[in-house]
Design a protein around this motif. Structure first.
Motif, PDB file in Angstrom:
ATOM      1  N   VAL A   1       0.859  -1.183   0.000  1.00  0.00           N
ATOM      2  CA  VAL A   1       0.000   0.000   0.000  1.00  0.00           C
ATOM      3  C   VAL A   1       0.898   1.237   0.000  1.00  0.00           C
ATOM      4  O   VAL A   1       1.819   1.354   0.807  1.00  0.00           O
ATOM      5  CB  VAL A   1      -0.917   0.014   1.239  1.00  0.00           C
ATOM      6  CG1 VAL A   1      -1.730   1.306   1.280  1.00  0.00           C
ATOM      7  CG2 VAL A   1      -1.829  -1.207   1.227  1.00  0.00           C
ATOM      8  N   ARG A   2       0.642   2.138  -0.917  1.00  0.00           N
ATOM      9  CA  ARG A   2       1.410   3.368  -1.018  1.00  0.00           C
ATOM     10  C   ARG A   2       0.456   4.559  -1.170  1.00  0.00           C
ATOM     11  O   ARG A   2      -0.724   4.384  -1.467  1.00  0.00           O
ATOM     12  CB  ARG A   2       2.359   3.317  -2.217  1.00  0.00           C
ATOM     13  CG  ARG A   2       3.503   2.322  -2.053  1.00  0.00           C
ATOM     14  CD  ARG A   2       4.507   2.805  -1.015  1.00  0.00           C
ATOM     15  NE  ARG A   2       5.715   1.999  -0.967  1.00  0.00           N
ATOM     16  CZ  ARG A   2       5.976   1.082  -0.048  1.00  0.00           C
ATOM     17  NH1 ARG A   2       5.076   0.814   0.894  1.00  0.00           N
ATOM     18  NH2 ARG A   2       7.117   0.406  -0.061  1.00  0.00           N
ATOM     19  N   GLN A   3       0.982   5.772  -0.992  1.00  0.00           N
ATOM     20  CA  GLN A   3       0.162   6.948  -1.190  1.00  0.00           C
ATOM     21  C   GLN A   3      -0.299   7.015  -2.644  1.00  0.00           C
ATOM     22  O   GLN A   3       0.405   6.583  -3.551  1.00  0.00           O
ATOM     23  CB  GLN A   3       0.947   8.228  -0.870  1.00  0.00           C
ATOM     24  CG  GLN A   3       1.592   8.250   0.491  1.00  0.00           C
ATOM     25  CD  GLN A   3       3.072   7.960   0.393  1.00  0.00           C
ATOM     26  OE1 GLN A   3       3.482   6.945  -0.190  1.00  0.00           O
ATOM     27  NE2 GLN A   3       3.880   8.841   0.958  1.00  0.00           N
ATOM     28  N   PRO A   4      -1.473   7.594  -2.889  1.00  0.00           N
ATOM     29  CA  PRO A   4      -1.893   7.809  -4.281  1.00  0.00           C
ATOM     30  C   PRO A   4      -0.893   8.704  -5.008  1.00  0.00           C
ATOM     31  O   PRO A   4      -0.297   9.604  -4.414  1.00  0.00           O
ATOM     32  CB  PRO A   4      -3.245   8.518  -4.131  1.00  0.00           C
ATOM     33  CG  PRO A   4      -3.722   8.162  -2.766  1.00  0.00           C
ATOM     34  CD  PRO A   4      -2.488   8.043  -1.920  1.00  0.00           C
ATOM     35  N   LEU A   5      -0.702   8.453  -6.281  1.00  0.00           N
ATOM     36  CA  LEU A   5       0.239   9.228  -7.080  1.00  0.00           C
ATOM     37  C   LEU A   5      -0.044  10.724  -6.973  1.00  0.00           C
ATOM     38  O   LEU A   5       0.876  11.550  -6.895  1.00  0.00           O
ATOM     39  CB  LEU A   5       0.162   8.776  -8.542  1.00  0.00           C
ATOM     40  CG  LEU A   5       1.022   9.544  -9.544  1.00  0.00           C
ATOM     41  CD1 LEU A   5       2.503   9.359  -9.229  1.00  0.00           C
ATOM     42  CD2 LEU A   5       0.713   9.078 -10.962  1.00  0.00           C
ATOM     43  N   GLU A   6      -1.327  11.067  -6.950  1.00  0.00           N
ATOM     44  CA  GLU A   6      -1.707  12.477  -6.941  1.00  0.00           C
ATOM     45  C   GLU A   6      -1.205  13.218  -5.698  1.00  0.00           C
ATOM     46  O   GLU A   6      -1.053  14.444  -5.724  1.00  0.00           O
ATOM     47  CB  GLU A   6      -3.233  12.613  -7.025  1.00  0.00           C
ATOM     48  CG  GLU A   6      -3.841  12.133  -8.346  1.00  0.00           C
ATOM     49  CD  GLU A   6      -3.870  10.618  -8.459  1.00  0.00           C
ATOM     50  OE1 GLU A   6      -3.722   9.939  -7.406  1.00  0.00           O
ATOM     51  OE2 GLU A   6      -4.032  10.108  -9.588  1.00  0.00           O
ATOM     52  N   GLN A   7      -0.951  12.499  -4.620  1.00  0.00           N
ATOM     53  CA  GLN A   7      -0.495  13.137  -3.385  1.00  0.00           C
ATOM     54  C   GLN A   7       1.014  13.444  -3.395  1.00  0.00           C
ATOM     55  O   GLN A   7       1.480  14.259  -2.598  1.00  0.00           O
ATOM     56  CB  GLN A   7      -0.822  12.254  -2.171  1.00  0.00           C
ATOM     57  CG  GLN A   7      -2.297  12.165  -1.850  1.00  0.00           C
ATOM     58  CD  GLN A   7      -2.559  11.349  -0.596  1.00  0.00           C
ATOM     59  OE1 GLN A   7      -1.632  10.976   0.126  1.00  0.00           O
ATOM     60  NE2 GLN A   7      -3.819  11.077  -0.326  1.00  0.00           N
ATOM     61  N   VAL A   8       1.741  12.820  -4.270  1.00  0.00           N
ATOM     62  CA  VAL A   8       3.203  12.970  -4.234  1.00  0.00           C
ATOM     63  C   VAL A   8       3.791  13.502  -5.535  1.00  0.00           C
ATOM     64  O   VAL A   8       4.986  13.814  -5.594  1.00  0.00           O
ATOM     65  CB  VAL A   8       3.873  11.624  -3.887  1.00  0.00           C
ATOM     66  CG1 VAL A   8       3.458  11.156  -2.506  1.00  0.00           C
ATOM     67  CG2 VAL A   8       3.538  10.549  -4.918  1.00  0.00           C
TER      68      VAL A   8
END
Length: 214
Positions: A201-208
């Motif tokens: 599980v990773r942060q959504p691309l849009e957040q980074v």
């Protein structure tokens, strides 16, 4: 040994930090470790210096000694405020994941000395410019990651760990490292119990992701 049938994307996204699923009872052939390091030597190298060195520890007494240092470091870390279990209290899902990570860190902390092979990638600090700390590490870290990818393809489990660096001097003396050779990581290496690892599980691309500016 045949390689796992993984696409490049599958290999990159399923090479996980393996702690509880390391097989501590099955010997790892040294030739297999050498294969993985041979792959690692093809990693990008700043200014083509290739100032890395690789310490492969198989001796039981040396592994046990390193394991004791690592265990002490892990216990210090887990007792600190910034340990895995105390992160992300505002995000229940990530907090739960981090608690599981903390549990696996503690598990490996008590067993590092039992892992069949310990790999310590090092670099010659004298070969890197003092003004460029990023450049100093930019060769050995990609090489170590290549080692871990090669190991995954060969059914070996690994984990990137650095807590042993709390006792870097003591471990350097134990292994007879020359002056100026510094350790980048401690990578436990063993056959994995199963090979069915999945993306994390990773942060959504849009957040980074930031395009052109922050």
């Amino acid at each position: 040994m045949s390689l796992l049938d993984l696409t490049p994307d599958e290999l990159l996204t399923t090479t996980r930090s393996v702690r509880k699923r390391l097989d501590l009872t099955r010997p790892v052939p040294l030739e297999l470790v050498k294969e993985c390091i041979s792959v690692a030597l093809q990693a990008p190298s700043g200014s083509n210096r290739q100032s890395w060195h690789w310490i492969v520890v198989t001796d039981a007494e040396q592994r046990a000694a390193i394991g004791r240092y690592y265990q002490r470091a892990v216990r210090t870390y887990l007792e600190s405020e910034g340990s895995c279990g105390s992160l992300y209290p505002e995000d229940p899902e990530r907090h739960s994941v981090q608690q599981r990570v903390g549990s696996s860190v503690a598990y490996l902390g008590d067993r590092m000395g039992d892992v069949p092979v310990l790999v310590i990638p090092c670099l010659d600090a004298s070969a890197a410019p003092e003004y460029n700390e990023a450049g100093k590490w930019a060769s050995v870290i990609p090489a170590a990651w290549s080692y871990m990818l090669a190991a995954r393809a060969r059914r070996l489990g690994t984990a990137w760990t650095t807590l042993h660096l709390m006792y870097e001097k003591e471990i350097a003396e134990l292994l007879g490292l020359p002056e100026g050779i510094v350790q980048a990581a401690l990578i436990p290496t063993a056959f994995s119990l199963g090979t069915d690892f999945r993306p994390a599980v990773r942060q959504p691309l849009e957040q980074v992701l930031h395009i052109d500016s922050w």
